[in-house]
Design a protein around this motif. Structure first.
Motif, PDB file in Angstrom:
ATOM      1  N   LYS A   1      -2.043  -0.677 -11.168  1.00  0.00           N
ATOM      2  CA  LYS A   1      -2.396  -1.101  -9.814  1.00  0.00           C
ATOM      3  C   LYS A   1      -3.084  -2.456  -9.839  1.00  0.00           C
ATOM      4  CE  LYS A   1      -3.046   3.022  -6.984  1.00  0.00           C
ATOM      5  NZ  LYS A   1      -4.044   3.804  -6.212  1.00  0.00           N
TER       6      LYS A   1
ATOM      7  N   THR B   1      -0.192   5.550 -12.877  1.00  0.00           N
ATOM      8  CA  THR B   1      -0.119   4.258 -12.169  1.00  0.00           C
ATOM      9  C   THR B   1      -1.476   3.587 -12.084  1.00  0.00           C
ATOM     10  OG1 THR B   1      -0.499   5.297 -10.009  1.00  0.00           O
ATOM     11  CG2 THR B   1       1.783   5.102 -10.760  1.00  0.00           C
ATOM     12  N   LYS B   2      -2.510   4.258 -12.539  1.00  0.00           N
ATOM     13  CA  LYS B   2      -3.873   3.756 -12.371  1.00  0.00           C
ATOM     14  C   LYS B   2      -4.074   2.389 -13.017  1.00  0.00           C
ATOM     15  CE  LYS B   2      -8.592   5.437 -12.445  1.00  0.00           C
ATOM     16  NZ  LYS B   2      -9.475   6.541 -12.824  1.00  0.00           N
TER      17      LYS B   2
ATOM     18  N   GLU C   1       2.371   1.753  -3.472  1.00  0.00           N
ATOM     19  CA  GLU C   1       1.396   2.284  -4.435  1.00  0.00           C
ATOM     20  C   GLU C   1       1.173   3.769  -4.216  1.00  0.00           C
ATOM     21  OE1 GLU C   1      -2.084  -0.073  -3.974  1.00  0.00           O
ATOM     22  OE2 GLU C   1      -1.351  -1.736  -5.204  1.00  0.00           O
TER      23      GLU C   1
ATOM     24  N   LYS D   1       0.833  -1.201   0.000  1.00  0.00           N
ATOM     25  CA  LYS D   1       0.000   0.000   0.000  1.00  0.00           C
ATOM     26  C   LYS D   1       0.870   1.254   0.000  1.00  0.00           C
ATOM     27  CE  LYS D   1      -4.098   1.892   2.188  1.00  0.00           C
ATOM     28  NZ  LYS D   1      -5.106   1.726   3.256  1.00  0.00           N
TER      29      LYS D   1
ATOM     30  N   GLU E   1       2.019   6.712  -6.874  1.00  0.00           N
ATOM     31  CA  GLU E   1       0.951   7.614  -7.331  1.00  0.00           C
ATOM     32  C   GLU E   1       1.336   9.065  -7.103  1.00  0.00           C
ATOM     33  OE1 GLU E   1      -3.882   8.194  -6.830  1.00  0.00           O
ATOM     34  OE2 GLU E   1      -2.861   6.500  -5.889  1.00  0.00           O
TER      35      GLU E   1
END
Length: 475
Positions: free
Chosen positions: A272, A268-269, A257, A254, A261
């Motif tokens: 993921k 990065t969408k 990520e 987490k 981002e």
């Protein structure tokens, strides 16, 4: 999407052999509620044969003796039309329920599921352990420990099957008759004892060996899904928009990520991972061995075991619950809640109309059923030059648990009745059917045409309950 899973049933391998299902013991919110429901239904099932109202069974389906008691009310073969309507009502209800809620019945109420998951499989968990322990035990050679466990399990399976068979028998012959048979030798009731043995064997074979194949191969309800379900039906479903792409979770994933981002923005969408960590627990707990992530399948009985397993994982990784949940395909795509569609409305109207008809027939069902027909192959008899007679056959059915007095007499004074072997007033014992033959005599001068309508009055305990129209031949 890979659809190769649809090329064969999950419980069979590529050669057609049996893939034995080792279902991991479920736990969680839905399983706890299913357990409450199952135990309540089991209590009702096993207690009902012992319940009596005024000395009579609460439920009895004595097909051989043509004696039926439902909720303490006696029914007869003459009431078969009501039974047919109730069956039609049940089919419409199943259709409506499936259109709206999928196979919710299978997972929560079906006797096959209740006995398998909350009786026999719990015995298996208790003796052999969870799925991995069962698999390991079956792979071992036949040691003393394995023989003891397997023997104990199958003895308990057989005893439960014997108890279930006796309970079902009590519904058909009554608990008093069942106790009498237990006290006497099996030879005196060879036919019934043979049926008991056959059903015990059938239940034992089903729950010990056949198991989930009953739902997949035998039960037609699973195949009805393809006709009844649509994109708005509420089923146990996997939210693929949220869960895909799957991937194993990594430590500090987490934080990584969030860092990417912040650095790269929205680029990065598409890289993921989804919320599904591909742990496989939803498959491990499934009693029919399917992967719910492949979508709605015939084998799915909506037991919610996969929901509980997935929710447990979501809690551990700090993700929202409901990756697998009760949802429709449309609601997953659009995010909208369950919709009351025109199709559901149409089924509901038909169901309401049928329910009204059945309720009306039950409320207006007569306590005494009477059939009067002119004797077959007869015309009329001349009693004397001024009087003619017709011969009739009557059948009187007492649909109560009390003795009643029956009297039949003409509505108009010009007609008279002469019973053969009976008085015009006679007794009908509880649930008794009696046949009678009688003459109706009419003055010739009252017969203006060849076919005259004659009205008879049926008196029950001195009160007029029904008017019977008869055709009188003669002129």
């Amino acid at each position: 999407m890979d659809t190769t899973f649809r090329e064969q049933v999950g419980v069979l391998d590529k050669k057609g052999g049996r893939n034995w299902i080792y279902a991991k013991k479920p736990k969680g919110y839905f399983y706890n509620w299913r357990k409450v429901m199952a135990f309540a239904l089991l209590i009702v099932l096993f207690a009902t044969p012992f319940i009596k109202i005024n000395g009579h069974p609460f439920m009895l389906f004595n097909i051989v003796g043509r004696e039926f008691i439902i909720f303490g009310v006696p029914f007869f073969p003459q009431d078969f039309y009501i039974f047919a309507l109730v069956m039609l009502l049940g089919l419409v209800f199943i259709a409506l329920f499936t259109v709206a809620f999928g196979r919710l019945f299978c997972g929560w109420v079906c006797p096959q599921t209740i006995f398998m998951e909350f009786v026999f499989r719990r015995i298996e968990y208790w003796i052999e352990g969870d799925a991995s322990q069962q698999k390991k035990l079956n792979a071992l050679d036949w040691t003393t420990d394995k023989i003891l466990k397997k023997t104990t399990k199958h003895i308990l399976f057989f005893l439960w099957s014997f108890w279930i068979a006796n309970t079902f028998l009590a519904y058909f012959i009554g608990v008093d008759a069942l106790w009498k048979m237990v006290e006497e030798t099996p030879i005196k009731h060879a036919g019934t004892f043979f049926a008991l043995v056959v059903f015990t064997g059938a239940f034992y074979g089903n729950f010990a060996f056949f198991r989930e194949l009953s739902c997949i191969v035998v039960c037609p309800y699973g195949r009805m899904q393809s006709v009844l379900l649509d994109k708005n039906s509420l089923v146990v479903a996997y939210n693929y928009l949220r869960g895909e792409p799957r991937g194993k979770i990594q430590k500090n994933q987490k934080e990584l990520e969030n860092e990417l981002e912040n650095t790269l923005g929205n680029t990065t969408k598409n890289t993921k991972k989804g919320d599904c960590v591909d742990c496989g627990l939803c498959v491990q707990v499934c009693p029919t061995g399917i992967d719910i992530r492949n979508g709605t399948q015939m084998e799915c009985v909506n037991c919610t075991a996969c929901i509980d397993a997935c929710d447990e994982v979501m809690l551990k990784i700090d993700k929202p619950l409901g990756l697998i949940t009760y949802a429709s395909d449309e609601s997953i795509k659009t995010g909208q809640k369950f919709q009351f569609t025109t199709r559901i409305l149409a089924y509901s109207i038909v169901l309401l109309l049928l329910s009204t008809v059945v309720l009306f027939l039950l409320l207006t069902r007569p306590q005494v059923q009477v059939y009067v027909l002119k004797a077959q192959g007869t015309l009329f008899y001349e009693v004397n030059p001024n009087t003619l007679a017709n011969l009739y056959n009557g059948e009187f059915v007492n649909k109560t648990f009390e003795e009643i007095s029956i009297e039949i007499k003409p509505k108009y004074p010009e007609a008279t009745i002469k019973m053969i072997g009976e008085k015009t007033t006679f007794k009908l014992q509880k649930q008794e059917t009696k046949k009678a033959t009688f003459f109706i005599e009419m003055p010739r001068q009252k017969l203006k045409k060849i076919n005259t309508n004659v009205v008879l009055l049926l008196l029950v305990n001195g009160k007029v309950k029904k008017e019977i129209n008869c055709s009188f031949l003669g002129q």
